[in-house]
Motif scaffolding. Structure first.
Motif, short mmCIF file in Angstrom:
data_model
loop_
_atom_site.label_atom_id
_atom_site.label_comp_id
_atom_site.label_asym_id
_atom_site.label_seq_id
_atom_site.Cartn_x
_atom_site.Cartn_y
_atom_site.Cartn_z
N LEU A 73 0.83 -1.20 0.00
CA LEU A 73 0.00 0.00 0.00
C LEU A 73 0.87 1.26 0.00
CD1 LEU A 73 -2.60 -1.09 2.68
CD2 LEU A 73 -3.03 -0.81 0.25
N GLU A 74 0.38 2.29 -0.66
CA GLU A 74 1.11 3.56 -0.72
C GLU A 74 1.19 4.19 0.66
OE1 GLU A 74 0.82 7.89 -2.97
OE2 GLU A 74 -0.59 6.28 -3.42
N LYS A 75 2.35 4.70 1.02
CA LYS A 75 2.55 5.31 2.33
C LYS A 75 2.01 6.74 2.33
CE LYS A 75 4.91 1.94 4.24
NZ LYS A 75 4.68 0.92 3.22
N SER A 76 1.66 7.22 3.50
CA SER A 76 1.28 8.62 3.67
C SER A 76 1.88 9.13 4.96
CB SER A 76 -0.24 8.79 3.71
OG SER A 76 -0.77 8.12 4.83
N GLU A 77 2.08 10.42 5.02
CA GLU A 77 2.81 11.01 6.15
C GLU A 77 2.04 10.93 7.45
OE1 GLU A 77 6.00 14.18 7.22
OE2 GLU A 77 5.48 13.62 5.20
N ILE A 78 2.73 10.54 8.52
CA ILE A 78 2.19 10.58 9.87
C ILE A 78 3.05 11.54 10.68
CG2 ILE A 78 1.98 9.27 12.03
CD1 ILE A 78 1.05 6.92 10.49
N LYS A 79 2.42 12.39 11.44
CA LYS A 79 3.14 13.43 12.19
C LYS A 79 4.16 12.81 13.13
CE LYS A 79 2.31 17.43 15.14
NZ LYS A 79 1.29 18.21 15.88
N ARG A 80 5.38 13.35 13.08
CA ARG A 80 6.46 12.90 13.96
C ARG A 80 6.40 13.67 15.28
NH1 ARG A 80 12.08 11.18 12.99
NH2 ARG A 80 11.58 11.16 10.79
N GLU A 81 6.49 12.97 16.38
CA GLU A 81 6.45 13.60 17.68
C GLU A 81 7.85 13.70 18.26
OE1 GLU A 81 2.89 12.63 20.26
OE2 GLU A 81 2.97 10.86 18.99
N THR A 82 8.23 14.91 18.71
CA THR A 82 9.56 15.14 19.27
C THR A 82 9.45 15.43 20.75
OG1 THR A 82 10.31 16.07 17.16
CG2 THR A 82 11.64 16.54 19.11
N PHE A 83 10.29 14.79 21.54
CA PHE A 83 10.31 14.97 22.98
C PHE A 83 11.73 15.31 23.43
CE2 PHE A 83 6.79 12.23 22.04
CZ PHE A 83 5.79 12.66 22.90
N THR A 84 11.83 15.84 24.62
CA THR A 84 13.14 16.14 25.21
C THR A 84 13.17 15.60 26.64
OG1 THR A 84 13.36 18.15 23.90
CG2 THR A 84 14.77 17.96 25.83
N TYR A 85 14.24 14.92 26.99
CA TYR A 85 14.41 14.48 28.36
C TYR A 85 15.76 14.96 28.88
CZ TYR A 85 17.56 10.75 26.81
OH TYR A 85 18.60 10.04 26.27
N LEU A 86 15.85 15.07 30.19
CA LEU A 86 17.09 15.54 30.82
C LEU A 86 18.01 14.36 31.11
CD1 LEU A 86 15.74 18.18 33.38
CD2 LEU A 86 16.78 18.60 31.15
N LYS A 87 19.24 14.49 30.63
CA LYS A 87 20.25 13.48 30.94
C LYS A 87 21.16 14.05 32.03
CE LYS A 87 23.71 10.43 28.90
NZ LYS A 87 24.39 10.00 27.66
N TYR A 88 21.24 13.37 33.16
CA TYR A 88 21.97 13.89 34.32
C TYR A 88 23.41 13.37 34.32
CZ TYR A 88 17.58 15.60 36.23
OH TYR A 88 16.41 16.29 36.42
N TYR A 89 24.31 14.25 34.76
CA TYR A 89 25.73 13.91 34.82
C TYR A 89 26.31 14.04 36.23
CZ TYR A 89 25.74 14.11 29.72
OH TYR A 89 25.49 13.88 28.38
N TYR A 90 25.46 14.20 37.23
CA TYR A 90 25.95 14.43 38.59
C TYR A 90 26.74 13.24 39.13
CZ TYR A 90 22.14 11.40 40.12
OH TYR A 90 21.30 10.34 40.29
N MET A 91 26.47 12.04 38.62
CA MET A 91 27.15 10.85 39.16
C MET A 91 28.66 10.89 38.92
SD MET A 91 25.74 10.45 36.06
CE MET A 91 24.11 9.93 36.52
N TYR A 92 29.09 11.57 37.84
CA TYR A 92 30.52 11.64 37.56
C TYR A 92 31.24 12.55 38.57
CZ TYR A 92 28.96 9.64 33.14
OH TYR A 92 28.39 8.85 32.19
N SER A 93 30.67 13.73 38.80
CA SER A 93 31.29 14.64 39.78
C SER A 93 31.17 14.08 41.19
CB SER A 93 30.65 16.03 39.69
OG SER A 93 29.25 15.97 39.88
N LEU A 94 30.08 13.37 41.46
CA LEU A 94 29.91 12.76 42.79
C LEU A 94 30.97 11.69 43.03
CD1 LEU A 94 28.28 12.41 45.40
CD2 LEU A 94 26.81 10.80 44.17
N PHE A 95 31.20 10.86 42.03
CA PHE A 95 32.23 9.82 42.15
C PHE A 95 33.61 10.44 42.35
CE2 PHE A 95 35.48 7.21 40.04
CZ PHE A 95 35.40 6.06 40.81
N PHE A 96 33.92 11.46 41.55
CA PHE A 96 35.22 12.11 41.66
C PHE A 96 35.37 12.78 43.03
CE2 PHE A 96 37.94 15.88 41.13
CZ PHE A 96 39.11 15.27 40.70
N GLY A 97 34.29 13.44 43.50
CA GLY A 97 34.35 14.12 44.80
C GLY A 97 34.57 13.16 45.95
N LEU A 98 33.85 12.03 45.94
CA LEU A 98 34.01 11.04 47.01
C LEU A 98 35.40 10.40 46.96
CD1 LEU A 98 30.50 9.31 46.92
CD2 LEU A 98 31.36 10.95 48.60
#
Length: 308
Positions: free
Chosen positions: A268-293
């Motif tokens: 069957l011929e394809k037709s466009e379906i709306k693409r949904e874009t989301f954003t999530y937060l990626k945390y980096y605190y574990m690296y500084s926490l490890f270095f600090g400890l």
């Protein structure tokens, strides 16, 4: 790697001012009070003292950085890019127990064959938003519309004959498929209705004309598939459903023919379906926490080793 990283709570860095002020105005004087000539003995430990100071301030900086919560926005998009929104409507009534449909494995029931072919079909339609309706004496939505082929195929693998009753409520299943697609905003709504029998008299709660009106109103194109010999299913009704919704009716008397039917639908011929874009937060605190400890423990170890 550090591109785009920012701090959720940058004001926490103001705490560093306290340490700086304390290091200037809160110097320890005990050794000069009790041991006036202690400075002569401390010259040999200047290097180790510098190391301790570096470790101390490095751990403080790392732990304050941890508290400020370094993060980065990670955008992602829900697949797919182009495709249909499809309702797969599968007959699971007792008649699907019939064997011999697959010439290569006559021990398989019709339902086993259908499940295998539907699984392959889903794998080929990775760009489609697919839902699943199962029917027998009554119908139910086994899966809402989803782009996740793995989850959908897992649900298909768990389907069993008779799980929706032993009779066939064909028209009610069509209405349920329309309901599944009702909330969709896609312009391309497809229902693939597979059955191997007639609608059981007195079982269907929804007349055929009502089910067809629902499909037309929602713009659902229906592709009915009758499996088995032509006299085993109501070909006239399947043609009526197809013509009334702009689809095509198919018949398959064997597993090979059914596979070809799904391949035709797959083209069957394809037709466009709306693409949904989301954003999530990626945390980096574990690296500084490890270095600090780590630096804090090393600081404590070296300080205790000196006996100071």
């Amino acid at each position: 790697m550090l591109d785009g990283i920012y701090f959720e709570y940058p004001e926490v860095f103001l705490v560093l001012l306290l340490f700086i002020l304390c290091s200037i105005f809160c110097k320890v004087r005990l050794s000069s009070i009790y041991f006036p000539h202690a400075q002569q003995f401390m010259q040999s430990t200047v290097v180790s003292s510098k190391v301790l100071n570096i470790l101390k301030y490095a751990s403080i900086l790392a732990l304050v950085t941890t508290l400020s919560s370094p993060v980065r926005d990670e955008p992602y998009e829900l697949e797919p890019k182009n495709g249909y929104e499809i309702a797969l409507i599968l007959d699971a009534s007792n008649s699907m127990q019939a064997q011999g449909f697959d010439a290569d494995n006559r021990g398989l029931t019709r339902f086993d064959v259908v499940k295998n072919i539907v699984t392959d079909f889903i794998e080929q339609r990775r760009n489609d938003n697919i839902g699943l309706v199962v029917f027998g004496q009554y119908s139910f939505i086994a899966s809402p519309l989803t782009y996740d082929a793995n989850i959908l195929n897992k649900i298909v693998s768990q389907l069993e004959i008779g799980m929706a009753g032993k009779y066939t409520a064909l028209y009610e299943s069509l209405a349920q498929g329309v309901n599944l697609l009702k909330m969709s905003e896609s312009k391309s709504k497809i229902a693939i209705l597979l059955t191997d029998g007639y609608s059981t008299v007195g079982i269907d709660k929804i007349p055929l004309d009502i089910a067809l009106d629902m499909a037309k109103k929602e713009g659902v194109k229906v592709y009915p598939i009758g499996i088995g010999m032509p006299n085993e299913y109501n070909r006239r009704v399947l043609i009526e459903i197809a013509e009334g919704t702009g689809g095509i009716a198919f018949g398959a008397s064997s597993a090979a023919e059914l596979l070809q039917v799904y391949k035709k639908i797959d083209e069957l011929e394809k037709s466009e379906i709306k693409r949904e874009t989301f954003t999530y937060l990626k945390y980096y605190y574990m690296y500084s926490l490890f270095f600090g400890l780590l630096t804090l423990m090393l600081y404590a170890y070296l300080k205790n080793r000196r006996g100071s």
